[in-house]
Design an enzyme around this catalytic site. Sequence first.
Site, PDB file in Angstrom:
ATOM      1  N   LYS A  71       0.842  -1.195   0.000  1.00 20.12           N
ATOM      2  CA  LYS A  71       0.000   0.000   0.000  1.00 20.12           C
ATOM      3  C   LYS A  71       0.880   1.249   0.000  1.00 20.12           C
ATOM      4  CE  LYS A  71      -3.470   2.191   3.021  1.00 20.12           C
ATOM      5  NZ  LYS A  71      -4.212   2.037   4.300  1.00 20.12           N
ATOM      6  N   SER A 148      -8.868   2.603   4.475  1.00 19.06           N
ATOM      7  CA  SER A 148      -8.065   3.230   3.450  1.00 19.06           C
ATOM      8  C   SER A 148      -7.223   2.256   2.635  1.00 19.06           C
ATOM      9  CB  SER A 148      -7.133   4.273   4.094  1.00 19.06           C
ATOM     10  OG  SER A 148      -6.218   3.650   4.977  1.00 19.06           O
ATOM     11  N   SER A 172      -8.939   0.472   8.690  1.00 20.42           N
ATOM     12  CA  SER A 172      -8.505   0.495   7.295  1.00 20.42           C
ATOM     13  C   SER A 172      -8.037  -0.838   6.737  1.00 20.42           C
ATOM     14  CB  SER A 172      -7.399   1.537   7.104  1.00 20.42           C
ATOM     15  OG  SER A 172      -7.922   2.827   7.227  1.00 20.42           O
TER      16      SER A 172
END
Length: 477
Positions: A71, A148, A172
């Site tokens: 990520k 996220s 997230s």
Amino acid sequence: MRVDEYADRDATELAALIRSGEVTAAEVQDAAAAAIDAVAPALNALVQPRFAEPLAHDADGPFGGVPFAIKDLILHAEGVVQRAGTRLLGDGVPMPSDTHLMARFRRAGLATAAVTATPELGFNASTESVATGAVHNPWDVSRSPGGSSGGSGALVAARGVPVAHANDGGGSIRIPAAACGLVGLKPSRGRTSPGPDYADPLLGLGVEFALTRTVRDCAGLLDAVHGAEPGDRYLLPDPARPFVDEVAAGSRPLRIALCTTPLSGTGVTDPQCVAAVEAVARVLEGMGHTVEEASPGVDPATFDDANLVAWTSFLADAVDGLAALLGVVPGPEHLEATSLACVEHGRTLTAGDLYAADRVFNAATRTVAAFHRTHDLLLTPTTNAPNTVLGHLDADDASLGARGWYDRIFASAGFTALANVTGNPAVSLPLGRSVEGWPIGVQLMAPYAAESTLLALAGDLERALPWAAHRPAVVAG
């Protein structure tokens, strides 16, 4: 290896095939490249082109040669550009070194093939930003994959890679797991290293780990990468036996609390999410566990006031630090409207505000610890609804101030943030299905450092309510 053969297998099986010599790591990685290329246009899950060759990794690690993605936030790899979902960093900044967890992912043998999208600075329960656009949920491309870590969630769900890095400061990891039909474990605070850049990311709320499709991958990866590094603030005891052994052995009889009322935020719970959790509760009772309605009793309004302080102070510190290094004054050309509002709010906070928030967090942590003396686990929905439509969580909405944006996020994610504050481990499992065919996540939270209890029961639930055959509309192979 054909793409469909690759897509059918989790990381554990791919690693075993490579070790046995039945396939080569190069063949697996070629299949992964084709799989990623097949799903990437529909998802918009990547923030830069797929790497021509995977990043360096230990071929002899437990996941030697298995494709992986990272990520675009917090964790970073030497030489790889990071943008953190924000125009403030322009086209991104090459990272000078690996974080400790990235080094452990390499030693585990994971072959990093791509970088996945995040919303701006990670403060959104949907993965959409002005900088990189919206990521689409592979189950329904009009819906959000959560946030996220939605870029990782979408890519794993569409079987581009079997496992991907994710992090979690308010849900997230677990929110994308719920929206995308994955296993999403937020480990205990300190179970994985946040170093060397952080001691306690987001005042202790932030934790780094991964998203997977199977419980055994989740457990095996945690076995491979958990543990403290020199200088880390926490030193958790090692598990009595490997986490993968706990998954195989299954759970002892447990006393489980059932709660379907949001633990934070101003939202309500969708009846489909309530029904999914209640159905799981009946399965658990059939397994011999005791399930009863109960809640830790943390006041949501007081909790939210403190959580807002944590998030806005973190964003203000991050943005002002980056702006100073870059020599810019952050404005609408650099940041989305709600990010600017949060930064401005964070700048108004005092040391007294931070200490007051810490007192609320301490009280919540001790309340939850006392609750776990009588309840081994807390069973809830993961999110208030199965997913959200893209555009609902628009971080560039200038009508929302810091509190308005916070309330908008946690109206759809009212069950996840408590575990970030307390440091407890929590996992989302894809145990429900909506009338539209979307996955519904069910969350289990355990006492601090009790991942073994959590993963043992998760293994039982995967066997009782298997999800491996469920595939999204956008899927490799």
